[in-house]
Design an enzyme around this catalytic site. Structure first.
Site, mmCIF file in Angstrom:
data_model
loop_
_atom_site.group_PDB
_atom_site.id
_atom_site.type_symbol
_atom_site.label_atom_id
_atom_site.label_comp_id
_atom_site.label_asym_id
_atom_site.label_seq_id
_atom_site.Cartn_x
_atom_site.Cartn_y
_atom_site.Cartn_z
ATOM 1 N N CYS A 1 0.844 -1.192 0.000
ATOM 2 C CA CYS A 1 0.000 0.000 0.000
ATOM 3 C C CYS A 1 0.880 1.243 0.000
ATOM 4 C CB CYS A 1 -0.928 0.011 1.210
ATOM 5 S SG CYS A 1 -0.063 0.104 2.792
ATOM 6 N N CYS B 1 3.436 1.650 2.725
ATOM 7 C CA CYS B 1 4.630 0.805 2.536
ATOM 8 C C CYS B 1 5.663 1.547 1.693
ATOM 9 C CB CYS B 1 4.263 -0.504 1.853
ATOM 10 S SG CYS B 1 3.092 -1.532 2.739
ATOM 11 N N ASP C 1 14.616 26.284 -31.459
ATOM 12 C CA ASP C 1 15.765 26.507 -32.327
ATOM 13 C C ASP C 1 15.225 26.487 -33.755
ATOM 14 O OD1 ASP C 1 18.505 26.463 -33.330
ATOM 15 O OD2 ASP C 1 18.103 24.365 -33.800
ATOM 16 N N ASP D 1 17.612 20.559 -31.562
ATOM 17 C CA ASP D 1 18.029 19.298 -32.182
ATOM 18 C C ASP D 1 18.800 18.409 -31.225
ATOM 19 O OD1 ASP D 1 20.558 20.385 -32.044
ATOM 20 O OD2 ASP D 1 20.693 20.840 -34.166
ATOM 21 N N ASP E 1 22.297 22.444 -29.183
ATOM 22 C CA ASP E 1 21.444 23.186 -28.260
ATOM 23 C C ASP E 1 21.481 22.641 -26.838
ATOM 24 O OD1 ASP E 1 20.427 24.843 -30.353
ATOM 25 O OD2 ASP E 1 19.193 23.171 -30.992
#
Length: 747
Positions: A15, A18, A436, A633, A637
């Site tokens: 549960c 836990c 970009d 890309d 970048d």
């Protein structure tokens, strides 16, 4: 020992409380920096400095659970599937046995309420006492045979001071059973008005909770379907060429550089580069595009894709954990095990929830015992048991991880890989998207738009210019060479020099050739007075004219542009419809950038930015707009991707820089960006629905179970109904999460 990420398989979690205790135990280990415990997958991912795996496992064991390190992912997935199947089969058997034993108990106890004649028959034929003894026997079997799991886990947890939902069930069922035994065997110990049995409550509680566990196990097994599908794409064997012969070997035995043959209809086993052959490969599992891709010598192939037509031979360039498919699986696993910020609040609540419920049950018993008058003991017992049973925190613990697992799995099917699961929450909080330009909004492959001859022979000028540009790696040069190669043969330059930012110069066929900007021409005394009006027209359109001179005489001009991706306009429109601002950051000239932005309807342009200036541009836009997404890309970048609140790396999956992005898009079709936003929104909405149900359920029904409505409306909640409601709450959460597999992401 440096910083490392350790994945652990944790057993014994049942549960939310836990999972919270395992999280707390791991977080308390010195050197641990980050912990993500996933109840839905029974796994924990720990990022730590100078901490051994044994230390982490011991911390989990001290908390009352067991664990082992996940080393072989394939083996672990198989074992997890087997464990799930064993759990499912075991629960089915236990539920069936429990239901068969509970049915006569329920009929004996409740039949008189439904059919009065049945009550007369029981009294006349069996006798009330015999009926109670039959119920005692059958209920005892239910509790201690199919229901023993609640005692095996719940009672030790209770003594360790870390009670869980099993403890609640064990206490509730035992309280009703124990009271009923006293009423059956030693009724003189109880007030005459309180001599009654609740065997049916104990038996039905266990049966209904087993039913809930059974349905939960079935639904839970489907949350990891995406990983299972990805694992299924991996080849087990490969046909490797050794000593000139094709030999079938296990993929694990392959080495980088091996020559591999793949025939029509076969799966490509690992990543590689084609040596020979001609075929079409279905790369849908990587790009999401169903159209097969033509492959020939020097092309790259990706493991897990399907070779559809011809035979290919390729050299293995990546094996094992370094293949694209393995990286995808790892990213999906990491995302599915992520702990969203919203989960921290849930964990704090569930950690103290069970002790609070036990306290509430005790308080309920005391209040009813002293306030209910003649039937005080009966009311006290029934209501306290109802409180214990109704308040299971399972739904709370499952609410977030199941939605994350299904949501990120759905993303993987679409080619949207959430490398950081936290991006799911951050994405739907974004205010703007920054792009970009080159290779993202545009195709990244410039094409020659127009060629205009100024003087001399057109074919000769084109041949000399293109021959010189063969030596250049600039995109403009590639566009000119591609244009010329279809019309004229190439010559070998006698000399070549690239002039940064200006162009190229060199000697071809004994003639001095210049290809470049107006500045380059002026530096070499090339008169531009004869340049046609086209040059001015191109500049007004945001296109840069490029000049060709031979022996200091202007011979031609041309312009190159990078076409906009077909999917870009629709994406920008969709983002605006979502209320998001858009911006483009590029190193291109302002006129060129604004031309692209105007065509797409982008809100803001930041042009002429050097690579190291993109980070500053992103920070400025964050100050202006708040949280933003950067789409690039994934190679040049990387700093900007890391600076943004959410970084999207877009590519084909072979060259993408996954380490810098939060989300990796395996297709260059920009519509997947829109789908990522839609998936984020749908997943977070799903999580909120689950949490609302889990908390509202407990907030509303615990007071009802405690009997708060009885003084005014005469309403009490039977422990049997409490058990049914508790079981259904977890099943609801899981079923709701699984809806993400089919949800429409087009809007």
């Amino acid at each position: 020992m440096s910083q490392q990420t350790i994945r652990l398989s944790v057993s014994g979690m049942n549960c939310g409380s836990c999972a919270s205790r395992v999280d707390k135990a791991l977080s308390g280990v010195n050197g641990v920096e980050q912990v993500a415990v996933n109840l839905a997958s029974d796994a924990a991912e720990v990022t730590a400095n100078n901490v051994s795996t044994d230390t982490l496992i011991k911390a989990i064991q001290d908390a009352g659970y067991d664990a082992h390190e996940i080393i072989d992912r394939d083996k672990e997935m198989r074992e997890q599937r087997e464990r799930q199947q064993r759990e499912y089969s075991g629960l089915r058997k236990e539920f069936t046995l429990s239901a068969l034993l509970t049915l006569p108990v329920f009929i004996l106890a409740m039949g008189n309420h439904m059919v009065p004649a049945f009550s007369n028959w029981v009294h006349n034929s069996l006798g009330l006492q015999t009926s109670w003894w039959i119920q005692l026997l059958l209920t005892s079997i239910v509790l201690f045979v199919p229901g023993r799991r609640f005692y095996q886990i719940g009672i030790p947890a209770l003594f360790k001071g870390a009670p869980d939902m099993n403890s609640l069930v064990a206490l509730g069922a035992t309280a009703a059973w124990g009271y009923s035994i006293v009423a059956t065997i030693m009724p003189q110990w109880l007030p005459a008005e309180s001599v009654s049995v609740y065997f049916e409550a104990s038996a039905v509680i266990v049966t209904l909770i087993l039913a809930g566990r059974f349905m939960e196990a079935r639904a839970k097994s489907h949350t990891s379907d995406a990983i299972q599908r990805l694992m299924g794409l991996q080849s087990k064997t490969a046909r490797v060429i050794r000593d000139g012969d094709a030999k079938e070997v296990a993929v694990k035995e392959l080495a980088k550089g091996d020559e591999i043959e793949v025939r029509p209809g076969e799966k490509i086993p690992v990543d590689g580069q084609v040596i020979s052959g001609d075929s079409y490969v279905n790369e849908a599992m990587i790009t999401g595009e169903a159209e097969p891709v033509h492959k020939r010598a020097d092309d790259k192939v990706v493991g897990g894709t399907i070779n559809e037509r011809g035979t290919l031979r390729f050299k293995a360039t990546a094996i094992g954990e370094t293949t694209v498919l393995s990286q995808i699986i790892r990213m999906v696993e990491q995302a599915q095990g992520a702990k969203l910020p919203i989960q921290d609040t849930v964990n704090k609540i569930t950690l103290w929830f069970v002790p609070a419920v036990m306290a509430a049950a005790l308080l309920t018993f005391i209040v009813w015992f002293f306030a209910a008058g003649e039937y005080s003991l009966t009311f006290a017992l029934v209501n306290a048991v109802a409180v214990l049973i109704i308040a299971c925190p399972c739904a709370m613990g499952l609410a977030t991880p199941t939605s994350i697992m299904v949501g990120t799995g759905r993303g993987a099917d679409l080619g949207v890989l959430f490398r950081q699961g936290t991006a799911l929450q951050a994405l739907q909080q974004a205010n703007a998207v920054v792009f970009d330009k080159t290779g993202t909004l545009t195709q990244g492959e410039p094409t020659l738009n127009e060629w205009v001859t100024v003087a001399g022979d057109d074919s000769t000028t084109l041949q000399l210019a293109a021959s010189l540009e063969q030596r250049s790696e600039h995109p403009t040069a590639e566009a000119l060479v591609a244009f010329a190669s279809e019309q004229t043969p190439m010559l070998e330059p006698e000399s070549f020099e690239a002039l940064s930012g200006l162009g190229v110069t060199g000697k071809v066929d004994g003639q001095q050739v210049l290809v470049g900007s107006a500045t380059l021409m002026q530096e070499h005394d090339v008169a531009l007075s004869e340049a046609p009006d086209k040059a001015g027209e191109w500049q007004k359109q945001g296109l840069t004219p490029i000049y060709v001179a031979i022996d200091a005489q202007l011979k031609a001009i041309f312009c190159v542009s990078d076409p906009i991706r077909e999917s870009a306009p629709a994406l920008i429109k969709a983002l605006h419809q979502r209320g998001l601002k858009t911006a483009m950051v590029t190193g291109d000239a302002k006129a060129t950038a604004e031309r692209i932005a105007n065509q797409l309807g982008i809100d803001k342009v930041v042009a002429e930015v050097k690579p190291d200036g993109k980070v500053d541009a992103v920070k400025q836009l964050q100050k202006q707009w708040g949280k933003l997404v950067f789409v690039g890309d994934g190679i040049n970048d990387a700093p900007a991707l890391a600076t943004a609140d959410v970084g999207f790396a877009i590519g084909t999956g072979t060259d993408v820089a996954i380490e810098s992005a939060d989300v990796v898009l395996m297709s260059d079709n920009l519509t997947v960006v829109q789908q990522a936003f839609a998936l984020s929104k749908a997943t977070m909405r799903n999580i909120r629905q689950n949490l609302f149900w889990a908390f509202a359920y407990n907030t509303a029904l615990i007071p009802v179970a405690a009997g708060l409505l009885y003084p005014w409306f005469g309403i009490l909640l039977s422990p049997m109904l409490a058990a049914a409601a508790m079981a259904l709450s977890s099943v609801f959460v899981l079923t709701n999460a699984l809806r993400l597999k089919r949800i429409n992401l087009s809007t």
